[in-house]
Scaffold this motif. Structure first.
Motif, PDB file in Angstrom:
ATOM      1  N   LEU A   1       1.689  22.048  67.812  1.00  0.00           N
ATOM      2  CA  LEU A   1       1.245  20.886  68.579  1.00  0.00           C
ATOM      3  C   LEU A   1       0.784  19.762  67.654  1.00  0.00           C
ATOM      4  CD1 LEU A   1       0.732  19.588  71.296  1.00  0.00           C
ATOM      5  CD2 LEU A   1      -1.418  20.873  71.467  1.00  0.00           C
ATOM      6  N   GLY A   2       0.161  20.115  66.540  1.00  0.00           N
ATOM      7  CA  GLY A   2      -0.322  19.099  65.616  1.00  0.00           C
ATOM      8  C   GLY A   2       0.787  18.302  64.959  1.00  0.00           C
ATOM      9  N   ALA A   3       1.985  18.850  64.922  1.00  0.00           N
ATOM     10  CA  ALA A   3       3.120  18.145  64.321  1.00  0.00           C
ATOM     11  C   ALA A   3       3.883  17.303  65.337  1.00  0.00           C
ATOM     12  CB  ALA A   3       4.074  19.158  63.685  1.00  0.00           C
ATOM     13  N   ALA A   4       3.457  17.346  66.585  1.00  0.00           N
ATOM     14  CA  ALA A   4       4.187  16.685  67.662  1.00  0.00           C
ATOM     15  C   ALA A   4       3.628  15.302  67.960  1.00  0.00           C
ATOM     16  CB  ALA A   4       4.129  17.535  68.928  1.00  0.00           C
ATOM     17  N   THR A   5       4.522  14.415  68.404  1.00  0.00           N
ATOM     18  CA  THR A   5       4.115  13.161  69.032  1.00  0.00           C
ATOM     19  C   THR A   5       4.017  13.431  70.526  1.00  0.00           C
ATOM     20  OG1 THR A   5       5.169  11.759  67.368  1.00  0.00           O
ATOM     21  CG2 THR A   5       4.777  10.786  69.537  1.00  0.00           C
ATOM     22  N   VAL A   6       2.829  13.233  71.075  1.00  0.00           N
ATOM     23  CA  VAL A   6       2.583  13.546  72.480  1.00  0.00           C
ATOM     24  C   VAL A   6       2.438  12.249  73.271  1.00  0.00           C
ATOM     25  CG1 VAL A   6       1.096  14.725  74.136  1.00  0.00           C
ATOM     26  CG2 VAL A   6       1.443  15.704  71.855  1.00  0.00           C
ATOM     27  N   GLY A   7       3.197  12.118  74.334  1.00  0.00           N
ATOM     28  CA  GLY A   7       3.106  10.957  75.206  1.00  0.00           C
ATOM     29  C   GLY A   7       2.339  11.289  76.474  1.00  0.00           C
ATOM     30  N   ILE A   8       1.361  10.473  76.823  1.00  0.00           N
ATOM     31  CA  ILE A   8       0.541  10.676  78.014  1.00  0.00           C
ATOM     32  C   ILE A   8       0.884   9.586  79.015  1.00  0.00           C
ATOM     33  CG2 ILE A   8      -1.801  10.822  78.932  1.00  0.00           C
ATOM     34  CD1 ILE A   8      -2.749  11.654  76.151  1.00  0.00           C
ATOM     35  N   VAL A   9       1.372   9.992  80.179  1.00  0.00           N
ATOM     36  CA  VAL A   9       1.731   9.052  81.235  1.00  0.00           C
ATOM     37  C   VAL A   9       0.610   9.051  82.265  1.00  0.00           C
ATOM     38  CG1 VAL A   9       3.433   8.436  82.988  1.00  0.00           C
ATOM     39  CG2 VAL A   9       4.174   9.499  80.834  1.00  0.00           C
TER      40      VAL A   9
ATOM     41  N   GLY B   1      -6.800  15.183  69.563  1.00  0.00           N
ATOM     42  CA  GLY B   1      -7.344  14.749  68.286  1.00  0.00           C
ATOM     43  C   GLY B   1      -7.699  15.912  67.387  1.00  0.00           C
ATOM     44  N   GLY B   2      -8.128  17.008  67.977  1.00  0.00           N
ATOM     45  CA  GLY B   2      -8.461  18.192  67.195  1.00  0.00           C
ATOM     46  C   GLY B   2      -7.251  18.878  66.601  1.00  0.00           C
ATOM     47  N   PHE B   3      -6.083  18.666  67.214  1.00  0.00           N
ATOM     48  CA  PHE B   3      -4.856  19.258  66.688  1.00  0.00           C
ATOM     49  C   PHE B   3      -4.211  18.369  65.629  1.00  0.00           C
ATOM     50  CE2 PHE B   3      -5.338  21.476  70.697  1.00  0.00           C
ATOM     51  CZ  PHE B   3      -4.881  22.753  70.422  1.00  0.00           C
ATOM     52  N   GLY B   4      -4.524  17.078  65.665  1.00  0.00           N
ATOM     53  CA  GLY B   4      -3.907  16.145  64.729  1.00  0.00           C
ATOM     54  C   GLY B   4      -2.620  15.530  65.238  1.00  0.00           C
ATOM     55  N   SER B   5      -2.359  15.640  66.535  1.00  0.00           N
ATOM     56  CA  SER B   5      -1.141  15.076  67.104  1.00  0.00           C
ATOM     57  C   SER B   5      -1.183  13.546  67.096  1.00  0.00           C
ATOM     58  CB  SER B   5      -0.965  15.530  68.566  1.00  0.00           C
ATOM     59  OG  SER B   5      -1.073  16.927  68.692  1.00  0.00           O
ATOM     60  N   ARG B   6      -0.023  12.923  66.979  1.00  0.00           N
ATOM     61  CA  ARG B   6       0.108  11.494  67.242  1.00  0.00           C
ATOM     62  C   ARG B   6       0.164  11.344  68.765  1.00  0.00           C
ATOM     63  NH1 ARG B   6       5.473   7.740  66.648  1.00  0.00           N
ATOM     64  NH2 ARG B   6       4.460   5.729  67.138  1.00  0.00           N
ATOM     65  N   VAL B   7      -0.642  10.439  69.317  1.00  0.00           N
ATOM     66  CA  VAL B   7      -0.752  10.316  70.764  1.00  0.00           C
ATOM     67  C   VAL B   7      -0.324   8.923  71.209  1.00  0.00           C
ATOM     68  CG1 VAL B   7      -2.275  10.467  72.758  1.00  0.00           C
ATOM     69  CG2 VAL B   7      -2.638  11.984  70.795  1.00  0.00           C
ATOM     70  N   LEU B   8       0.667   8.869  72.103  1.00  0.00           N
ATOM     71  CA  LEU B   8       1.100   7.644  72.761  1.00  0.00           C
ATOM     72  C   LEU B   8       0.605   7.683  74.198  1.00  0.00           C
ATOM     73  CD1 LEU B   8       4.872   7.689  71.679  1.00  0.00           C
ATOM     74  CD2 LEU B   8       2.931   6.791  70.384  1.00  0.00           C
ATOM     75  N   ALA B   9       0.362   6.522  74.784  1.00  0.00           N
ATOM     76  CA  ALA B   9      -0.073   6.507  76.182  1.00  0.00           C
ATOM     77  C   ALA B   9       0.428   5.257  76.881  1.00  0.00           C
ATOM     78  CB  ALA B   9      -1.599   6.579  76.278  1.00  0.00           C
ATOM     79  N   THR B  10       0.712   5.416  78.172  1.00  0.00           N
ATOM     80  CA  THR B  10       1.092   4.285  79.005  1.00  0.00           C
ATOM     81  C   THR B  10       0.363   4.387  80.334  1.00  0.00           C
ATOM     82  OG1 THR B  10       2.959   3.078  79.986  1.00  0.00           O
ATOM     83  CG2 THR B  10       3.114   5.476  79.966  1.00  0.00           C
ATOM     84  N   ASP B  11      -0.098   3.254  80.819  1.00  0.00           N
ATOM     85  CA  ASP B  11      -0.791   3.206  82.108  1.00  0.00           C
ATOM     86  C   ASP B  11      -0.734   1.766  82.615  1.00  0.00           C
ATOM     87  OD1 ASP B  11      -2.852   2.997  84.171  1.00  0.00           O
ATOM     88  OD2 ASP B  11      -3.535   4.963  83.465  1.00  0.00           O
ATOM     89  N   PRO B  12      -0.102   1.535  83.774  1.00  0.00           N
ATOM     90  CA  PRO B  12       0.038   0.161  84.271  1.00  0.00           C
ATOM     91  C   PRO B  12      -1.282  -0.483  84.662  1.00  0.00           C
ATOM     92  CG  PRO B  12       0.759   1.739  85.939  1.00  0.00           C
ATOM     93  CD  PRO B  12       0.520   2.519  84.679  1.00  0.00           C
ATOM     94  N   PHE B  13      -2.332   0.312  84.789  1.00  0.00           N
ATOM     95  CA  PHE B  13      -3.624  -0.216  85.235  1.00  0.00           C
ATOM     96  C   PHE B  13      -4.607  -0.462  84.092  1.00  0.00           C
ATOM     97  CE2 PHE B  13      -1.892   2.455  88.661  1.00  0.00           C
ATOM     98  CZ  PHE B  13      -1.695   1.465  89.617  1.00  0.00           C
ATOM     99  N   LEU B  14      -4.203  -0.127  82.856  1.00  0.00           N
ATOM    100  CA  LEU B  14      -5.097  -0.310  81.710  1.00  0.00           C
ATOM    101  C   LEU B  14      -4.462  -1.232  80.689  1.00  0.00           C
ATOM    102  CD1 LEU B  14      -6.604   3.200  80.811  1.00  0.00           C
ATOM    103  CD2 LEU B  14      -7.773   1.266  81.850  1.00  0.00           C
ATOM    104  N   PRO B  15      -5.182  -2.238  80.207  1.00  0.00           N
ATOM    105  CA  PRO B  15      -4.639  -3.091  79.145  1.00  0.00           C
ATOM    106  C   PRO B  15      -4.509  -2.320  77.836  1.00  0.00           C
ATOM    107  CG  PRO B  15      -6.912  -3.697  79.666  1.00  0.00           C
ATOM    108  CD  PRO B  15      -6.501  -2.691  80.673  1.00  0.00           C
ATOM    109  N   SER B  16      -3.617  -2.801  76.991  1.00  0.00           N
ATOM    110  CA  SER B  16      -3.315  -2.107  75.733  1.00  0.00           C
ATOM    111  C   SER B  16      -4.540  -1.924  74.854  1.00  0.00           C
ATOM    112  CB  SER B  16      -2.241  -2.881  74.964  1.00  0.00           C
ATOM    113  OG  SER B  16      -1.025  -2.875  75.664  1.00  0.00           O
ATOM    114  N   ASP B  17      -5.423  -2.928  74.823  1.00  0.00           N
ATOM    115  CA  ASP B  17      -6.571  -2.803  73.930  1.00  0.00           C
ATOM    116  C   ASP B  17      -7.521  -1.698  74.373  1.00  0.00           C
ATOM    117  OD1 ASP B  17      -7.189  -4.356  76.186  1.00  0.00           O
ATOM    118  OD2 ASP B  17      -8.805  -5.417  75.146  1.00  0.00           O
ATOM    119  N   ILE B  18      -7.599  -1.456  75.683  1.00  0.00           N
ATOM    120  CA  ILE B  18      -8.452  -0.363  76.182  1.00  0.00           C
ATOM    121  C   ILE B  18      -7.837   0.983  75.823  1.00  0.00           C
ATOM    122  CG2 ILE B  18      -9.433   0.716  78.230  1.00  0.00           C
ATOM    123  CD1 ILE B  18     -10.765  -1.910  77.452  1.00  0.00           C
TER     124      ILE B  18
END
Length: 318
Positions: free
Chosen positions: A140-148, A162-179
């Motif tokens: 899991l730590g070597a994976a890029t994980v996307g959160i929808v 964060g504890g695994f060291g994964s790269r985390v991507l996220a998308t949410d139409p209700f949250l601005p990018s900076d948040i």
């Protein structure tokens, strides 16, 4: 003494004695069926002052059978089964329990990621059949994980990753990018996320299909998909086809279309057993989540019955 109808199976089934809490406030808890069948429920509704409602429907017909009802507290987050307009017309406030099971579901989502990446359920089945052959998994730590969907649960998943060291991507139409960035993930759009992630976990609201045949044509080969949200977020027939042709490396979910009536799901086909892990909608079923949901729902009912404003109002109080 007031009467509080509770139709959630797990209400007061944790470490906290919510029945005694209600009694101490001068009210009696009366149990009713979780399916909310009106014929069985009507006599109980007739005497109810408050209702801790489970996942069954709450219709105008139910409310018509409850002349003394002053509040409905939905035990959980989703209110799609509640006729909010009918409640508003009748002057009945509706509450829910936002965030009560967020940690439990976030834990379960990460558990399903690990199960799919390391073939845990399939390994158990094979050992019981006498097969000790090894399937090589991925970390899991070597994976890029996307959160929808980056609400409470999505953010909880991100913190755990964060504890695994994964790269985390996220998308949410209700949250601005900076948040999104401030809360620990790389903001991206849905198409980019599906084209970049090794593992994708769904935490979006239902009522939409996010993963269909067209979307699956653009994924990274061998991608793992996790769904602890709603079954209608995915096209199960398209998922089965993608699993068979190798585009999708695995599917792990806490729900299927039809839930307990889902035995005909294409994802339960015997030839997909090694690639599909399904749990019976138990993501929110921890002792802590049950206590949280029960406390929040009961406290809102007690507040209304005492003439105070509830903390977790869904429909505007008339």
């Amino acid at each position: 003494m007031g009467v509080i109808l509770a139709t959630s199976r797990s209400f007061s089934d944790g470490d906290l004695d919510l029945v005694e809490r209600a009694r101490a406030a001068g009210h009696e808890i009366v149990r009713g069926p979780a399916h909310h069948g009106l014929a069985e429920l009507a006599p109980l509704l007739a005497a109810a002052d408050g209702w801790v409602a489970g996942t069954g429907p709450v219709t105008d017909e139910h409310l018509a059978a409850a002349p003394n009802l002053r509040v409905i507290s939905r035990y959980g987050v989703g209110t799609e089964a509640v006729d909010l307009d009918a409640a508003l017309r009748r002057g009945i406030p509706v509450t829910n329990t936002p965030g009560a099971n967020a940690d439990a579901v976030a834990d379960h989502a990460v558990g399903l990621m690990l199960a799919a990446l390391r073939f845990i359920a399939d390994g158990d089945r094979r050992v019981r059949a006498g097969d000790w052959g090894v399937r090589r998994g991925r970390e899991l730590g070597a994976a890029t994980v996307g959160i929808v969907g980056f609400g409470r649960i999505g953010q909880g998943v991100s913190r755990r990753l964060g504890g695994f060291g994964s790269r985390v991507l996220a998308t949410d139409p209700f949250l601005p990018s900076d948040i999104i960035a401030e809360r620990g993930a790389e903001p991206t759009d849905l198409d980019e996320l599906f084209g970049s992630a090794d593992v994708i976990t769904l935490h979006a609201p239902g009522g939409q299909t996010l993963v269909d045949a067209a979307r699956l044509d653009g994924i990274r080969p061998g991608m793992i998909l996790v769904n602890t949200a709603r079954p209608d977020l995915v096209d199960e027939t398209a998922l089965a086809a993608a699993l068979r042709d190798g585009r999708l490396g695995g599917y792990a979910a806490d729900t299927l279309d039809g839930d307990t009536a889902a035995s005909a799901s294409p994802l339960l086909a015997p030839d997909l057993a090694a690639l599909v892990t399904i749990t019976p909608h138990l993501g929110a079923q921890t002792t802590q989540a049950v206590d949280n949901m029960g406390s929040m729902s009961l406290d809102d009912v007690l507040a209304v019955l005492a003439g105070r404003s509830p903390a977790h109002l869904v429909s505007p109080r008339p």
